[in-house]
Design a protein around this motif. Structure first.
Motif: not given
Length: 179
Positions: A110-115, A117-133
């Motif tokens: 979830n590369l977009l999820g890193l962005v 996360c950095y912005l502090g916006i909680p967004v869940e994407r189906e079947n997409r994760l980064f390591c700490s998530q």
């Protein structure tokens, strides 16, 4: 107090000197950029979301890592912090089951999820994760609540503040020996 039947899970937080790792460290101003979860302290079977190919960061998703094979064998000079968290046998079995579910229905990175996360916006994407998530979701789905934030906002260094966690090792992964 440790009891004879006490079970543990292990969270490994690492500082990898890859392009993405260095970018995460600099942008977020943190020392550690990756985390994984293990069911024992050998670090021979460690679960995460990361690169599937040693030299290609663009092919990424659910991975089974090891301190002596693959990425960490090639990067055995990577700094790690190993934490252990006490759990019951039932909780550990649940974690094992949740990880098995991720193995059977793998997720993508979830590369977009890193962005977000950095912005502090909680967004869940189906079947997409980064390591700490991923690690946070495994714990959450196992009903082990150690962090008080949405899993999509969890960063590797957040695990350093888990009150029930005990520091087991700080140093180079190539020098780690289980006790």
């Amino acid at each position: 107090m440790e009891t004879r039947n006490q079970e543990f899970i292990y969270i490994m937080i690492s500082k990898t000197n890859t392009l993405l790792g260095i970018a995460i460290q600099r942008v977020l101003g943190v020392s550690y950029n990756h985390c994984s979860i293990a069911l024992d302290n050998s670090l021979e079977t460690v679960y995460s979301v990361g690169r599937k190919e040693l030299w290609n960061m663009f092919v990424a998703g659910f991975v089974v890592e090891s301190k002596s094979k693959g990425f960490f064998a090639a990067h055995n000079n990577s700094d790690i912090v190993l934490l252990r968290i006490p759990v019951s046998q039932a909780e550990k079995n649940k974690i094992r089951q949740v990880i098995k579910e991720y193995q059977q229905k793998p997720c993508k990175y979830n590369l977009l999820g890193l962005v977000y996360c950095y912005l502090g916006i909680p967004v869940e994407r189906e079947n997409r994760l980064f390591c700490s998530q991923f690690v946070a979701q495994v714990l959450q789905k196992s009903e082990i609540n150690v962090l008080d934030k949405p899993t999509s906002l969890v960063r590797p260094h957040d695990f350093l503040s888990v009150s029930s966690a005990e520091f087991v090792y700080i140093g180079k992964i190539g020098q780690y020996q289980p006790v």
